[in-house]
Write a protein that holds these residues in place. Sequence first.
Motif, short mmCIF file in Angstrom:
data_model
loop_
_atom_site.label_atom_id
_atom_site.label_comp_id
_atom_site.label_asym_id
_atom_site.label_seq_id
_atom_site.Cartn_x
_atom_site.Cartn_y
_atom_site.Cartn_z
N GLU A 40 0.88 -0.89 -0.07
CA GLU A 40 -0.10 0.01 0.03
C GLU A 40 0.90 1.28 -0.18
O GLU A 40 1.95 1.45 0.67
CB GLU A 40 -0.78 -0.09 1.23
N GLN A 67 -3.79 0.69 -3.33
CA GLN A 67 -3.67 -0.45 -2.68
C GLN A 67 -4.08 -1.61 -3.56
O GLN A 67 -5.50 -1.64 -3.85
CB GLN A 67 -4.35 -0.63 -1.41
N PRO A 68 -3.59 -2.60 -4.14
CA PRO A 68 -2.37 -2.72 -3.95
C PRO A 68 -1.53 -2.17 -5.13
O PRO A 68 -2.06 -2.05 -6.26
CB PRO A 68 -2.07 -4.27 -4.32
#
Lengths: 115, 116
Positions: free
Chosen positions: A18, A80-81
């Motif tokens: 993240e 994220q991701p």
Amino acid sequence: DARVTQTPRHKVTEMGQEVTMRCQPILGHNTVFWYRQTMMQGLELLAYFRNRAPLDDSGMPKDRFSAEMPDATLATLKIQPSEPRDSAVYFCASGLTSGGSSEQFFGPGTRLTVL
Amino acid sequence: AQSVAQPEDQVNVAEGNPLTVKCTYSVSGNPYLFWYVQYPNRGLQFLLKYITGDNLVKGSYGFEAEFNKSQTSFHLKKPSALVSDSALYFCAVRDLGSGGSYIPTFGRGTSLIVHP
């Protein structure tokens, strides 16, 4: 001398992690923009806020990107991701509504590298 | 819909010579037009804008731009280029007509290189 500040200035991370980028707009400005700059695509608008309300995020990949303004002094952009294709320089800019005639004030950018 | 074009990816000019960086736009109504400059590893900086009034707009660092409605252009100019003017220049437009967006549209940028 009022300026837009961005943190971090540089971020290197691994795929899947993240990433959170932060922006402090100029005090009194009521519009905030997030842009991404790459050599291939140039300057792309990701999100636009007016009076802290998100009005346009059509340029943002919704599945992994999110943008918020928890208060008038902070805007955040999260990935994220993260993926290698997210590597770019991310700019925040602020301005005044002024019927659209106001110029934007850009921060120094966050250079993101996703390995 | 609003759009802007910067037809040259790169402009080369000798120091002391006049410079022009071209910008053309397309709008359905009247435009707001902007020029920004980006130095290496920096954010964009505002140079000048046309909102209404005099077609010749003067801005920072000795730059000026002329709004030409008939040619839908807003070219950036400087009478005498400096090596320190070498940077990436962006034109942006906002359409005040019904097909416009509140958010300005940026061009792809023109790299200006001033040779000593």
